[in-house]
Enzyme design. Structure first.
Site, PDB file in Angstrom:
ATOM      1  N   HIS A  26     -53.629 -26.961 -30.910  1.00  0.00           N
ATOM      2  CA  HIS A  26     -52.761 -25.884 -31.381  1.00  0.00           C
ATOM      3  C   HIS A  26     -51.417 -25.937 -30.670  1.00  0.00           C
ATOM      4  O   HIS A  26     -51.352 -25.904 -29.446  1.00  0.00           O
ATOM      5  CB  HIS A  26     -53.458 -24.540 -31.131  1.00  0.00           C
ATOM      6  CG  HIS A  26     -52.742 -23.378 -31.699  1.00  0.00           C
ATOM      7  ND1 HIS A  26     -52.359 -22.315 -30.934  1.00  0.00           N
ATOM      8  CD2 HIS A  26     -52.340 -23.094 -32.962  1.00  0.00           C
ATOM      9  CE1 HIS A  26     -51.769 -21.419 -31.689  1.00  0.00           C
ATOM     10  NE2 HIS A  26     -51.737 -21.866 -32.922  1.00  0.00           N
ATOM     11  N   HIS A  68     -42.285 -21.856 -32.124  1.00  0.00           N
ATOM     12  CA  HIS A  68     -43.120 -20.909 -32.861  1.00  0.00           C
ATOM     13  C   HIS A  68     -42.462 -19.563 -33.121  1.00  0.00           C
ATOM     14  O   HIS A  68     -42.405 -19.094 -34.248  1.00  0.00           O
ATOM     15  CB  HIS A  68     -44.443 -20.695 -32.114  1.00  0.00           C
ATOM     16  CG  HIS A  68     -45.340 -19.718 -32.786  1.00  0.00           C
ATOM     17  ND1 HIS A  68     -45.316 -18.364 -32.508  1.00  0.00           N
ATOM     18  CD2 HIS A  68     -46.274 -19.887 -33.748  1.00  0.00           C
ATOM     19  CE1 HIS A  68     -46.212 -17.747 -33.261  1.00  0.00           C
ATOM     20  NE2 HIS A  68     -46.811 -18.650 -34.024  1.00  0.00           N
TER      21      HIS A  68
END
Length: 144
Positions: A26, A68
């Protein structure tokens, strides 16, 4: 069968072939290395993962890069929204500042990486010449 169904069955077949489970780090392994950085991308190859999951943002001047959040606050020592910074300013930010500090390292740095450089890095790591590389110069931008 609709085009969407055909595409879904193709994707399912490709991702679930083989005898190993599919493990995707991730954001490039955000608990091991600073997330969504060149360091994270390189870690994916070093640890022999088959995939790299990342997120993309666009700078004020249109450069697409790995990141992100809508702001820099959580991962860096800089406060502010990504959309308010141009790429020249973003290149100066330590993308892993809070990761390193959390781990007691107050000296290490890592930079944000453009989508273009991330894709080139993927090509380099997956090419036949990958074992022979020491660095790559992209018109004055050394990325490895």
């Amino acid at each position: 069968m609709s085009l969407i169904s055909q595409e879904a069955s193709l994707v399912k077949a490709l991702y679930f072939e083989g005898k190993k489970p599919l493990i995707i780090p991730h954001r490039g392994g955000r608990n091991i290395v600073p997330e969504n950085t060149l360091h994270a991308l390189e870690n994916t190859f070093v640890e022999k993962f088959s995939h790299f999951e990342t997120d993309l943002r666009m700078s004020k001047d249109g450069v697409i890069f790995l990141h992100h959040d809508k702001s820099f606050d959580r991962t860096t020592d800089v406060s502010g929204n990504v959309k308010d910074f141009n790429w020249e300013e973003i290149k100066k930010i330590n993308a892993g500042a809070k990761f390193y500090k959390k781990n007691g390292d107050h000296y290490s740095t890592t930079k944000f990486v453009t989508l273009e450089d991330a894709l080139i890095t993927c090509l380099l790591y997956t090419s036949d010449a990958a074992d022979e590389r020491s660095s790559v110069d992209l018109g004055g931008r050394r990325i490895i």
